[in-house]
Design a protein around this motif. Structure first.
Motif, PDB file in Angstrom:
ATOM      1  N   ASP A   1      -6.514  -0.204 -11.776  1.00  0.00           N
ATOM      2  CA  ASP A   1      -6.627   1.178 -11.297  1.00  0.00           C
ATOM      3  C   ASP A   1      -5.681   2.112 -12.039  1.00  0.00           C
ATOM      4  O   ASP A   1      -6.079   3.172 -12.512  1.00  0.00           O
ATOM      5  CB  ASP A   1      -6.313   1.250  -9.795  1.00  0.00           C
ATOM      6  CG  ASP A   1      -7.460   0.716  -8.951  1.00  0.00           C
ATOM      7  OD1 ASP A   1      -8.585   0.607  -9.492  1.00  0.00           O
ATOM      8  OD2 ASP A   1      -7.242   0.421  -7.766  1.00  0.00           O
ATOM      9  N   PHE A   2      -4.411   1.702 -12.150  1.00  0.00           N
ATOM     10  CA  PHE A   2      -3.420   2.559 -12.805  1.00  0.00           C
ATOM     11  C   PHE A   2      -3.700   2.675 -14.302  1.00  0.00           C
ATOM     12  O   PHE A   2      -3.542   3.752 -14.884  1.00  0.00           O
ATOM     13  CB  PHE A   2      -1.995   2.017 -12.594  1.00  0.00           C
ATOM     14  CG  PHE A   2      -1.374   2.451 -11.300  1.00  0.00           C
ATOM     15  CD1 PHE A   2      -1.509   1.687 -10.161  1.00  0.00           C
ATOM     16  CD2 PHE A   2      -0.643   3.633 -11.217  1.00  0.00           C
ATOM     17  CE1 PHE A   2      -0.939   2.078  -8.965  1.00  0.00           C
ATOM     18  CE2 PHE A   2      -0.066   4.033 -10.022  1.00  0.00           C
ATOM     19  CZ  PHE A   2      -0.217   3.253  -8.895  1.00  0.00           C
TER      20      PHE A   2
ATOM     21  N   ASP B   1     -12.536  -5.968  -2.517  1.00  0.00           N
ATOM     22  CA  ASP B   1     -13.123  -5.297  -1.351  1.00  0.00           C
ATOM     23  C   ASP B   1     -14.438  -5.951  -0.930  1.00  0.00           C
ATOM     24  O   ASP B   1     -14.707  -6.097   0.257  1.00  0.00           O
ATOM     25  CB  ASP B   1     -13.359  -3.807  -1.652  1.00  0.00           C
ATOM     26  CG  ASP B   1     -12.068  -3.015  -1.658  1.00  0.00           C
ATOM     27  OD1 ASP B   1     -11.067  -3.533  -1.109  1.00  0.00           O
ATOM     28  OD2 ASP B   1     -12.034  -1.907  -2.219  1.00  0.00           O
TER      29      ASP B   1
ATOM     30  N   LYS C   1       1.745   6.728  -6.799  1.00  0.00           N
ATOM     31  CA  LYS C   1       0.657   7.593  -7.230  1.00  0.00           C
ATOM     32  C   LYS C   1       1.040   9.064  -7.033  1.00  0.00           C
ATOM     33  O   LYS C   1       0.913   9.888  -7.931  1.00  0.00           O
ATOM     34  CB  LYS C   1      -0.577   7.258  -6.379  1.00  0.00           C
ATOM     35  CG  LYS C   1      -1.875   7.602  -7.010  1.00  0.00           C
ATOM     36  CD  LYS C   1      -3.005   6.796  -6.382  1.00  0.00           C
ATOM     37  CE  LYS C   1      -3.551   7.432  -5.147  1.00  0.00           C
ATOM     38  NZ  LYS C   1      -4.771   6.787  -4.649  1.00  0.00           N
TER      39      LYS C   1
ATOM     40  N   GLU D   1       0.828  -1.201   0.000  1.00  0.00           N
ATOM     41  CA  GLU D   1       0.000   0.000   0.000  1.00  0.00           C
ATOM     42  C   GLU D   1       0.869   1.260   0.000  1.00  0.00           C
ATOM     43  O   GLU D   1       0.592   2.226  -0.693  1.00  0.00           O
ATOM     44  CB  GLU D   1      -0.951   0.026   1.210  1.00  0.00           C
ATOM     45  CG  GLU D   1      -1.967  -1.106   1.271  1.00  0.00           C
ATOM     46  CD  GLU D   1      -2.880  -1.195   0.057  1.00  0.00           C
ATOM     47  OE1 GLU D   1      -2.897  -0.231  -0.736  1.00  0.00           O
ATOM     48  OE2 GLU D   1      -3.550  -2.220  -0.115  1.00  0.00           O
TER      49      GLU D   1
ATOM     50  N   SER E   1     -15.091 -10.567   6.423  1.00  0.00           N
ATOM     51  CA  SER E   1     -14.567 -10.063   7.686  1.00  0.00           C
ATOM     52  C   SER E   1     -15.688  -9.686   8.655  1.00  0.00           C
ATOM     53  O   SER E   1     -15.618  -9.978   9.852  1.00  0.00           O
ATOM     54  CB  SER E   1     -13.672  -8.855   7.417  1.00  0.00           C
ATOM     55  OG  SER E   1     -13.271  -8.271   8.614  1.00  0.00           O
ATOM     56  N   ALA E   2     -16.733  -9.045   8.129  1.00  0.00           N
ATOM     57  CA  ALA E   2     -17.841  -8.638   8.998  1.00  0.00           C
ATOM     58  C   ALA E   2     -18.539  -9.864   9.575  1.00  0.00           C
ATOM     59  O   ALA E   2     -18.921  -9.891  10.748  1.00  0.00           O
ATOM     60  CB  ALA E   2     -18.825  -7.780   8.221  1.00  0.00           C
TER      61      ALA E   2
ATOM     62  N   SER F   1     -10.568  -4.058  -7.778  1.00  0.00           N
ATOM     63  CA  SER F   1     -10.733  -3.555  -6.412  1.00  0.00           C
ATOM     64  C   SER F   1     -12.128  -3.870  -5.902  1.00  0.00           C
ATOM     65  O   SER F   1     -12.320  -4.208  -4.741  1.00  0.00           O
ATOM     66  CB  SER F   1     -10.557  -2.043  -6.369  1.00  0.00           C
ATOM     67  OG  SER F   1      -9.244  -1.701  -6.629  1.00  0.00           O
TER      68      SER F   1
ATOM     69  N   ILE G   1       2.438   1.722  -3.401  1.00  0.00           N
ATOM     70  CA  ILE G   1       1.446   2.185  -4.379  1.00  0.00           C
ATOM     71  C   ILE G   1       1.134   3.676  -4.172  1.00  0.00           C
ATOM     72  O   ILE G   1       1.132   4.452  -5.128  1.00  0.00           O
ATOM     73  CB  ILE G   1       0.156   1.344  -4.290  1.00  0.00           C
ATOM     74  CG1 ILE G   1       0.430  -0.095  -4.745  1.00  0.00           C
ATOM     75  CG2 ILE G   1      -0.951   1.948  -5.147  1.00  0.00           C
ATOM     76  CD1 ILE G   1      -0.662  -1.071  -4.399  1.00  0.00           C
TER      77      ILE G   1
ATOM     78  N   MET H   1      -2.005   5.733 -16.611  1.00  0.00           N
ATOM     79  CA  MET H   1      -0.677   5.979 -16.056  1.00  0.00           C
ATOM     80  C   MET H   1       0.358   4.962 -16.508  1.00  0.00           C
ATOM     81  O   MET H   1       1.510   5.044 -16.122  1.00  0.00           O
ATOM     82  CB  MET H   1      -0.743   5.930 -14.534  1.00  0.00           C
ATOM     83  CG  MET H   1      -1.513   7.071 -13.927  1.00  0.00           C
ATOM     84  SD  MET H   1      -1.723   6.748 -12.188  1.00  0.00           S
ATOM     85  CE  MET H   1      -2.106   8.392 -11.618  1.00  0.00           C
TER      86      MET H   1
ATOM     87  N   ASP I   1     -14.793  -7.461   2.742  1.00  0.00           N
ATOM     88  CA  ASP I   1     -15.749  -6.796   3.637  1.00  0.00           C
ATOM     89  C   ASP I   1     -16.772  -7.775   4.205  1.00  0.00           C
ATOM     90  O   ASP I   1     -16.981  -7.831   5.417  1.00  0.00           O
ATOM     91  CB  ASP I   1     -16.491  -5.678   2.895  1.00  0.00           C
ATOM     92  CG  ASP I   1     -15.638  -4.442   2.724  1.00  0.00           C
ATOM     93  OD1 ASP I   1     -14.544  -4.413   3.326  1.00  0.00           O
ATOM     94  OD2 ASP I   1     -16.056  -3.520   1.996  1.00  0.00           O
TER      95      ASP I   1
ATOM     96  N   ASN J   1     -16.259 -11.659  12.252  1.00  0.00           N
ATOM     97  CA  ASN J   1     -16.166 -10.949  13.525  1.00  0.00           C
ATOM     98  C   ASN J   1     -17.516 -10.736  14.196  1.00  0.00           C
ATOM     99  O   ASN J   1     -17.612 -10.017  15.190  1.00  0.00           O
ATOM    100  CB  ASN J   1     -15.466  -9.608  13.323  1.00  0.00           C
ATOM    101  CG  ASN J   1     -13.990  -9.803  13.022  1.00  0.00           C
ATOM    102  OD1 ASN J   1     -13.251 -10.302  13.856  1.00  0.00           O
ATOM    103  ND2 ASN J   1     -13.577  -9.463  11.819  1.00  0.00           N
TER     104      ASN J   1
ATOM    105  N   ILE K   1       1.714  12.074  -9.919  1.00  0.00           N
ATOM    106  CA  ILE K   1       1.051  13.380  -9.907  1.00  0.00           C
ATOM    107  C   ILE K   1       2.094  14.487  -9.820  1.00  0.00           C
ATOM    108  O   ILE K   1       1.983  15.523 -10.458  1.00  0.00           O
ATOM    109  CB  ILE K   1       0.040  13.469  -8.744  1.00  0.00           C
ATOM    110  CG1 ILE K   1      -1.063  12.430  -8.951  1.00  0.00           C
ATOM    111  CG2 ILE K   1      -0.567  14.860  -8.653  1.00  0.00           C
ATOM    112  CD1 ILE K   1      -1.963  12.234  -7.772  1.00  0.00           C
TER     113      ILE K   1
END
Lengths: 403, 290
Positions: A94-95, A375, A72, A65, A382-383, A371, A68, A100, A379, A386, A76
């Motif tokens: 993403d890139f 994600d 980024k 992270e 994990s939710a 992504s 990355i 890019m 998400d 837990n 810029i």
């Protein structure tokens, strides 16, 4: 103006071709290969790059992270690195969408990239048919590591099926060990879920879920997988909340835990326990024909300066060289993207993966997807794990996010 | 109106400062507000999409957990810091010997950054390595203290660590206030035979109203920007049970490639703050008018 630019480029190329001095580029490689085995692999690429006439410069980061974000920001700010090491997939998308990445089609055609690596790997280095990245390693993610001393002490013989594995958990718990080591980050929880998902429905179910097939998403198999996944929670320890993967790994190394599901990057640390098969083992689980893979490699960032372009091309040549890839993969303990590798080149866990690669069906891991997919899976899983949401909500959340 | 030369000079000198403040605070805040209405994901993108980011945000259960946590954390943190800070100040004021020693002791946690506070308490509160394990090793096998890893209680442990860190500072504020009060009050109270504790609670502390407001304002800023203590202590876990808005914004901006949604969350934080501060400012201004 344009002619002038072309002339400049030509002159620079001529100069570079004539002189034997290393290319002095103002750019570098951004990566997070900092563990011993990883930096050894980078060393192999560095030596090749230098031998081709490049001058080595890199920026290292503790995690992907950070690397990355820095890339980024540097793009810029107008001083981009020429290459970024990352898992190909969501990051590449993403890139590339942001425009890019550098088009490397010419170099790829000259270097026969498409014929050197498998079609699925080639796919991962491209965006909309254009080469923008170099896939150098194939990381097989679905490994289970065991501490064999812990198993023996609890009187458990090494499992050979998923059912045997789940049956052994209670026995290990009764023996006062942590049956299942896991940390507290959502990606670790999602890796455990991978194994359960594969055990329930193989690569077909896995791909159906990840690619958002509505029938699969709302089906009973996903429900079963989620149920079995939550069921494993009772065999983990209380200290898992917020724990990093390397701290979790220590539980296995120090003989406190029996099983650990983690990617190939964990195997390097077991050298302290001796060879694979002795005190520790690695297995591709859940013992059926499925394998989750993700390509690791370098994204080529758009650079304009002629010397930077030249350096970037040299680096791309270095990392896509089959022999160099094999040597680097050995150092890192994983598989090279090139198809010219054979099992005899490797020992231990990577050898198992090479053998399996020939016979098993392979599916792209969520980390190699967009992504959105990565994600959504992390998400919901994990939710649920837990206890923040129940089974119905978890499944519903996946349906909404992935469809 | 006749402006003196000095005043012109002063204004000229101040201009760069004003420009910098306007640009770096209000300019960036305005840009964030703008981004919250755009399609920005991995990079800022200037295509406007209306309230879409806000709709997604308000449907995210995770945001509501983080938002609610800001109020749980904020309410308890401010209340506990003020109450314990005031109590400690009174006790210190009563102490005749070793006041300096105790003052240093209580203020000491403040010299630690919140990230260190979070990490230290993370070790102590972790059930497998901290207090729970130590007590169990002493023979109390049934001892349970696992709030840090509990979905329902983790946020209270965050409050606890933050209060441990912040109380000393509030204590110093109150102590300074108490010391500045006219000694004659004590003499007249003694003549009237009023018990000491009543002097504190009915005479001294009510006079420290401005100090109380200062303390609440300072603590309030801490609440809104609470980030480091959560990251170090629980990293928002288990799951996202102890997440707070600042961490949420950070994650959506920098690791999730959802800049638009992160900006929308940041705007809601700002609006919430304004909603709380405006009535207070209004009240204060009204009070000062003759």
């Amino acid at each position: 103006m344009k002619i002038l630019k072309t002339n400049k480029l030509l002159a620079a190329c001529l100069l570079a071709a004539l002189s034997s001095a290393p290319i002095v580029a103002s750019t570098d490689i951004s990566h997070n290969w900092v563990a011993d085995s990883e930096s050894a692999a980078m060393g192999v690429f560095r030596d090749k790059y230098v031998a081709l006439g490049g001058q080595w410069q890199d920026s290292t980061f503790p995690d992907t992270e950070a690397s990355i974000s820095s890339t980024k920001t540097r793009i810029i700010g107008g001083k981009p690195p020429m290459a970024l090491q990352a898992s190909l997939g969501r990051v590449l998308g993403d890139f590339a969408e942001a425009g890019m990445l550098q088009n490397m089609n010419n170099l790829a055609a000259n270097g026969n990239w498409s014929s050197n690596i498998s079609a699925s790997m080639a796919q991962m280095g491209q965006f909309e048919g254009q080469w923008v990245a170099a896939p150098v390693f194939v990381d097989v993610i679905n490994w289970m590591y065991t501490n064999n001393d812990v198993l023996a002490a609890a009187g458990v013989s090494a499992p050979t099926t998923w059912a045997e594995f789940t049956a052994s958990l209670a026995k290990l718990k009764a023996a006062g060990k942590i049956p299942l080591a896991i940390g507290g980050q959502s990606w670790q929880e999602a890796i455990l879920f991978d194994h359960v998902l594969l055990s329930v429905g193989g690569t077909e179910l896995y791909d159906g879920l990840m690619s958002g097939n509505p029938e699969v998403l709302e089906g009973n198999q996903i429900r079963t997988a989620l149920e079995q996944f939550v069921d494993l929670r009772q065999y983990t320890d209380e200290g898992k909340s917020g724990r990093s993967w390397n701290d979790t790994n220590t539980l296995l190394l120090s003989g406190k835990a029996a099983y650990f599901f983690m990617g190939p990057w964990a195997s390097g640390s077991y050298a302290d326990l001796g060879d694979e098969g002795g005190q520790w083992s690695c297995r591709l689980t859940p013992w059926n024909q499925g394998m989750t893979i993700v390509a690791d490699g370098f994204l080529f960032i758009k650079v304009d300066d002629a010397a930077d372009r030249k350096a970037q091309n040299l680096f791309a040549q270095a990392v896509m060289d089959p022999a160099t890839q094999i040597a680097a993969a050995k150092a890192k303990g994983t598989l090279p993207a090139t198809t010219s590798a054979s099992a005899s080149d490797f020992s231990g866990c990577p050898a198992k993966a090479v053998n399996a690669m020939a016979s098993r069906s392979v599916v792209t891991h969520w980390n190699g997807r967009s992504s959105k997919v990565a994600d959504a899976v992390k998400d919901a899983v994990s939710a649920l794990w837990n206890g923040l949401i129940d089974l119905d909500t978890a499944q519903q959340q996946m349906v909404v996010a992935l469809k | 109106m006749n402006i003196g030369a000095n005043q012109v000079k002063a204004s000229l000198v101040l201009i760069p400062c004003i420009v910098i403040v306007v640009y770096f605070i209000w300019g960036f805040a305005g840009y964030t507000a703008y981004l919250s209405f755009t399609k920005s994901t991995f990079l800022p993108n200037h295509q406007l999409i209306g309230w879409h980011n806000y709709e997604t945000l308000l449907q995210d259960p995770r945001w509501w957990v983080a938002y609610a946590n800001m109020f749980i954390f904020g309410g308890l943190y401010v209340a506990a810091c003020v109450i314990f800070g005031a109590l400690l100040a009174v006790l210190l004021d009563l102490t005749t010997k070793g006041e300096t020693l105790f003052r240093t002791l209580y203020l000491y946690p403040m010299s630690l950054s919140l990230i260190v506070t979070g990490l230290a308490w993370q070790w102590l509160l972790n059930p497998t390595s901290g207090i729970q394990q130590i007590v169990r090793d002493m023979g109390f096998e049934e001892f349970n203290f696992n709030w840090l890893v509990s979905v329902d209680y983790a946020i209270y442990m965050v409050v606890f660590a933050a209060v441990w860190n912040g109380t000393g500072f509030i204590m110093i504020l109150f102590l300074a206030g108490i010391k500045s009060i006219d000694k004659e009050i004590w003499q007249s109270a003694r003549i009237d035979r009023i018990p000491t504790w009543r002097v504190y609670f009915y005479i001294i502390l009510p006079q420290l109203r401005t100090i109380l407001l200062t303390a609440i304002m300072l603590l309030g800023f801490q609440v809104v920007r609470s980030f480091d203590v959560v990251v170090a202590l629980t990293n928002g876990g288990p799951g996202y049970a102890s997440d707070v808005p600042a961490r949420y914004v950070f994650e959506y901006f920098f690791t999730r490639s959802k800049i638009g949604q992160g900006a929308a969350a940041a705007m809601i934080m700002v609006v919430t703050m304004i909603a709380i501060i405006l009535p207070y400012l209004y009240f204060e201004i009204r009070r000062k008018e003759p």
